[in-house]
Design a protein around this motif. Structure first.
Motif, PDB file in Angstrom:
ATOM      1  N   ASP A 196       0.881  -1.173   0.000  1.00  0.00           N
ATOM      2  CA  ASP A 196       0.000   0.000   0.000  1.00  0.00           C
ATOM      3  C   ASP A 196       0.916   1.220   0.000  1.00  0.00           C
ATOM      4  O   ASP A 196       1.447   1.602   1.032  1.00  0.00           O
ATOM      5  N   THR A 197       1.102   1.789  -1.191  1.00  0.00           N
ATOM      6  CA  THR A 197       2.125   2.818  -1.377  1.00  0.00           C
ATOM      7  C   THR A 197       1.532   4.213  -1.288  1.00  0.00           C
ATOM      8  O   THR A 197       0.682   4.589  -2.086  1.00  0.00           O
ATOM      9  N   THR A 205       2.195  13.082  -6.826  1.00  0.00           N
ATOM     10  CA  THR A 205       2.811  13.613  -8.033  1.00  0.00           C
ATOM     11  C   THR A 205       4.108  14.324  -7.656  1.00  0.00           C
ATOM     12  O   THR A 205       5.131  14.194  -8.329  1.00  0.00           O
ATOM     13  N   ASP A 222      -1.976  15.979   3.437  1.00  0.00           N
ATOM     14  CA  ASP A 222      -2.782  14.871   3.960  1.00  0.00           C
ATOM     15  C   ASP A 222      -2.782  14.880   5.480  1.00  0.00           C
ATOM     16  O   ASP A 222      -1.822  15.310   6.105  1.00  0.00           O
ATOM     17  N   ARG A 252      -7.100  14.127   2.405  1.00  0.00           N
ATOM     18  CA  ARG A 252      -6.619  15.478   2.135  1.00  0.00           C
ATOM     19  C   ARG A 252      -7.191  16.453   3.147  1.00  0.00           C
ATOM     20  O   ARG A 252      -8.345  16.324   3.566  1.00  0.00           O
ATOM     21  N   LYS A 303     -10.218  13.721  -3.966  1.00  0.00           N
ATOM     22  CA  LYS A 303      -9.789  12.483  -4.600  1.00  0.00           C
ATOM     23  C   LYS A 303     -11.034  11.721  -5.053  1.00  0.00           C
ATOM     24  O   LYS A 303     -11.790  11.200  -4.240  1.00  0.00           O
ATOM     25  N   ARG A 328      -7.035  13.089  -8.795  1.00  0.00           N
ATOM     26  CA  ARG A 328      -6.890  14.280  -7.968  1.00  0.00           C
ATOM     27  C   ARG A 328      -7.483  15.479  -8.688  1.00  0.00           C
ATOM     28  O   ARG A 328      -7.085  15.814  -9.796  1.00  0.00           O
TER      29      ARG A 328
HETATM   30  C1  WT7 Z   1      -2.583  12.005  -3.006  1.00  0.00           C
HETATM   31  C2  WT7 Z   1      -1.625  12.245  -4.132  1.00  0.00           C
HETATM   32  C3  WT7 Z   1       1.015   9.101  -6.271  1.00  0.00           C
HETATM   33  C4  WT7 Z   1       0.197   8.192  -6.875  1.00  0.00           C
HETATM   34  C5  WT7 Z   1      -1.174   8.546  -7.268  1.00  0.00           C
HETATM   35  C6  WT7 Z   1      -1.774   9.771  -6.721  1.00  0.00           C
HETATM   36  C7  WT7 Z   1      -3.524  10.150  -1.914  1.00  0.00           C
HETATM   37  C8  WT7 Z   1      -1.946   8.349  -2.689  1.00  0.00           C
HETATM   38  C9  WT7 Z   1      -2.241   6.840  -1.162  1.00  0.00           C
HETATM   39  C10 WT7 Z   1      -2.271   5.707  -0.288  1.00  0.00           C
HETATM   40  C11 WT7 Z   1      -3.794   6.883   1.050  1.00  0.00           C
HETATM   41  C12 WT7 Z   1      -3.047   7.941  -0.831  1.00  0.00           C
HETATM   42  C13 WT7 Z   1      -3.038  11.164  -0.897  1.00  0.00           C
HETATM   43  C14 WT7 Z   1      -1.956  11.920  -1.640  1.00  0.00           C
HETATM   44  N1  WT7 Z   1      -2.846   8.867  -1.809  1.00  0.00           N
HETATM   45  N2  WT7 Z   1      -1.585   7.129  -2.312  1.00  0.00           N
HETATM   46  N3  WT7 Z   1      -1.553   4.605  -0.520  1.00  0.00           N
HETATM   47  N4  WT7 Z   1      -3.055   5.783   0.812  1.00  0.00           N
HETATM   48  N5  WT7 Z   1      -3.822   7.961   0.267  1.00  0.00           N
HETATM   49  O1  WT7 Z   1      -0.979  10.904  -6.902  1.00  0.00           O
HETATM   50  O2  WT7 Z   1      -2.725  12.447  -7.759  1.00  0.00           O
HETATM   51  O3  WT7 Z   1      -0.587  13.341  -6.763  1.00  0.00           O
HETATM   52  O4  WT7 Z   1      -2.352  12.278  -5.329  1.00  0.00           O
HETATM   53  O5  WT7 Z   1      -3.215  10.736  -3.180  1.00  0.00           O
HETATM   54  O6  WT7 Z   1      -4.098  12.007  -0.573  1.00  0.00           O
HETATM   55  O7  WT7 Z   1      -1.683  13.196  -1.130  1.00  0.00           O
HETATM   56  P1  WT7 Z   1      -1.645  12.313  -6.756  1.00  0.00           P
END
Ligand code: WT7
Length: 628
Positions: A408-409, A413, A496, A511, A517, A522
């Protein structure tokens, strides 16, 4: 192979563990914490450099320059490095179209296509540092165009093909791209998704664009503007499109790409990533988090229009010399087992997807999974939003057959690479992204920036620079400082909220800014609101995210109409469609409520948190700044 479920932890089997790249997280984390520069420099040395770096890190807060003085090229490392070995005849890419067409590319074949397109770009006047916009569906040319730009030192900037006119135009104009690469369409869910007409409408107000290159994918009729629009296949047939092209020797700190992401204001932010640091970060996270080996076939279901596709469809797997899988279409086309059939037919060993997809496929039941042979799978991954334990357990039991650990990563961005994530040796807790990757220091802090106690909610921060961190916001370093480094001086504020438990595991909550989301995508409230007020009937609008069991959140908007307009079902539908046309289908509000007024601060800012609390029947909190 058995998996122990001991209390709240899930452990990898001994058999899996015995073959892992990293068998002991604590040991390596400890080493990296004590010797960060030597840690990162040992990793960087696994890649090819035209000239070694003089300094691992130059940290001029809040600007980090990694591998200063080093010369490299990420496309050289992703392709040429392998072509110079026996891997030249190994599959780099397995692509499957929605219409069941399959195309494969060995490292040598992919390198040649990339070189040919790189030469085309050069011939069209694209030079080092120029921006190339890419607005393509999930077809091999998407990856080819990215790597071609990187190879000649141009900066690629992808726009997800689910975005529409206004979003595309804003991104092209901010980047001042010379070229946009698009297609006559793509196949999704049995339909042709038109792209060229969206490009035409967007580009009509993009003064920097000199050419539009069009890939023929669907054969749909498209208007070609003479003198501006050119067919990809015609260009690639010219003598200029030679399969030889040396990689441009780039400074490690030269920009590789700009990817726009939604923030707190209407204007999307151009997140800038580098050749050197980004390369090192994506290389090692792919290798360790997914335990990637020579024989792996890696399938990340993301579109390369998002950062997940950049880092874990294209760069990470290719830097590791593995085989990457790309699928064009919908997960349930023509039947709900399409994804599982792809895993079976292409012998996928690492499968990386998003919670929203798992939840939606779960609904079709496990019989669609069980009719397929998923025994090649070894490691699973999740990204984009918190994964609820129910979806986690289904993914673990039904897809991974209790054999494959789930990574669970958590990342963004902006971070370019995984930040908080288990490694396959980490004992897992369903719903927790567990601990920071080695070399990275995170914390959960209160309003004052002090660490919170275990179990308490706070703000997630990153305390030290990491190689793939964004370099800046394109053309706007002030915004970079303001957005990420001003809320808690000295540390990176991710936007977050999270909790840390007694075992040091991090649980991401969501967030805390004006980002929504939706199904892992996003979106900024301000972008949605500005699309709404561009409609003649709308005076003011406010958008919020409303929790949804399937998509994580849906978009709800509150709209004040201009004098002379009456609320109606028809108008509500028209407004939803308008947002869809301007921004794209993913940004379409699910619910519209017409209101007479909106809660605002005395300085006139809409208080979305008040709307959200009211909507969810929660306490509205501090209202001292609310205007009368
Ligand atoms: C936001 C970033 C980076 C890959 C895709 C999204 C949420 C991302 C998780 C996770 C909980 C997560 C956060 C973060 N997020 N991965 N494993 N568990 N929340 O990239 O569009 O830049 O979004 O995605 O809220 O801040 P992004």
């Amino acid at each position: 192979m058995s998996t122990n479920h001991n209390g709240e932890f899930f452990y990898p089997s001994e058999e899996l563990k015995s073959k892992l790249h990293v068998k002991n997280y604590d040991e390596i984390y400890q080493y990296a914490a004590e010797h960060p520069e030597s840690f990162w420099s040992v990793i960087a040395s696994e890649l090819s450099w035209f000239k070694p770096w003089d300094k691992v890190l130059e940290w001029e807060y809040p600007f980090a320059r990694w591998f200063v003085g080093g010369k490299t090229n990420i496309a050289y490392n992703a392709l040429d490095r392998h072509v110079n070995t026996w891997r030249r005849n190994k599959l780099a890419l397995i692509w499957e179209g929605e219409n069941a067409e399959v195309r494969t590319y060995t490292y040598l074949q992919l390198q040649r296509e990339v070189n040919r397109f790189a030469n085309v770009l050069k011939a069209m006047g694209v030079q080092k540092g120029d921006r190339v916009s890419i607005y393509l569906p999930r077809i091999p040319e998407q990856m080819i165009a990215m790597l071609a730009a990187a190879k000649i030192g141009a900066i690629h900037t992808l726009v997800y093909a689910g975005f529409s006119v206004e979003a595309l135009r804003d991104r092209i104009n901010d980047a001042e791209s010379k070229i946009v690469v698009t297609a006559d369409g793509g196949f999704y869910n049995g339909k042709v998704v038109p792209l060229k007409n969206i490009v035409d409408e967007a580009v009509s107000k993009c003064p920097s664009i000199i050419s539009v290159i069009v890939v023929k994918r669907t054969g749909a009729d498209v208007d070609m503007t003479p003198g501006r629009d050119l067919w990809y296949h015609e260009l690639m047939a010219l003598p200029i499109a030679s399969p030889k092209c040396d990689a441009e020797e780039m400074d490690a700190t030269d920009p590789l790409f700009i990817l726009y992401t939604s923030g707190t204001t209407g204007k999307p932010k151009g997140v800038v990533h580098s050749h050197g640091g980004y390369m090192v970060g994506t290389y090692i996270t792919t290798k360790w988090v997914f335990d990637m080996k020579e024989e792996d076939t890696h399938w990340c279901t993301a579109d390369s229009g998002w950062v997940t596709g950049h880092s874990y469809v294209v760069y990470g797997p290719l830097l590791n010399g593995a085989t990457t899988v790309m699928y064009e279409g919908a997960p349930t086309y023509p039947l709900p087992d399409r994804w599982w059939s792809i895993v079976e037919r292409h012998n996928v060993t690492i499968f990386y997807t998003a919670p929203t997809a798992i939840r939606s496929l779960m609904r079709y039941g496990s019989s669609w999974v069980n009719r397929r042979d998923l025994s090649t799978l070894r490691i699973l991954g999740s990204v984009g939003e918190p994964i609820n334990p129910e979806a986690w357990l289904w993914f673990y039991k039904i897809i991974g057959q209790e054999r494959c650990p789930i990574m669970d990563t958590w990342w963004q961005t902006e971070t370019g690479m995984h930040i908080i994530t288990p490694l396959p040796c980490t004992p897992l807790k369903p719903g927790s992204a567990s601990k920071p990757f080695p070399g990275i220091v995170v914390d959960v802090v209160d309003e004052e920036g002090e660490s919170v106690k275990p179990g308490e909610e706070g703000f997630l921060v990153i305390k030290t620079p990491w190689p793939a961190m964004l370099q800046t916001v394109y053309k706007d370093p002030e915004r970079y400082k303001q957005q990420y480094w001003s809320r808690f001086p000295g540390v990176y504020f991710a936007g977050d909220s999270a909790k840390k438990d007694e075992d040091g595991y991090i649980w991401i909550i969501g967030r805390v800014d004006d980002v929504i989301k939706v199904a892992g995508y996003r979106l900024g409230t301000a972008e949605i609101e500005s699309a709404l007020v561009s409609h003649p009937a709308v005076a003011e609008a406010a958008a919020i995210g409303k929790p949804d069991p399937l998509k994580g959140n849906i978009i709800k908007v509150f709209v004040i109409l201009k004098f002379g307009y009456e609320p109606s079902e028809k108008l509500a539908q028209e407004l939803k469609n308008h947002v869809g046309h301007e921004l794209g289908p993913i940004a379409k509000p699910a619910e519209i409520q017409f209101v007479e007024s909106l809660p605002k601060t005395r300085s006139g800012k809409i208080m979305r948190r008040v709307l959200r609390a009211q909507e969810l029947g929660q306490p509205v909190g501090d209202l001292s700044t609310l205007e009368e």
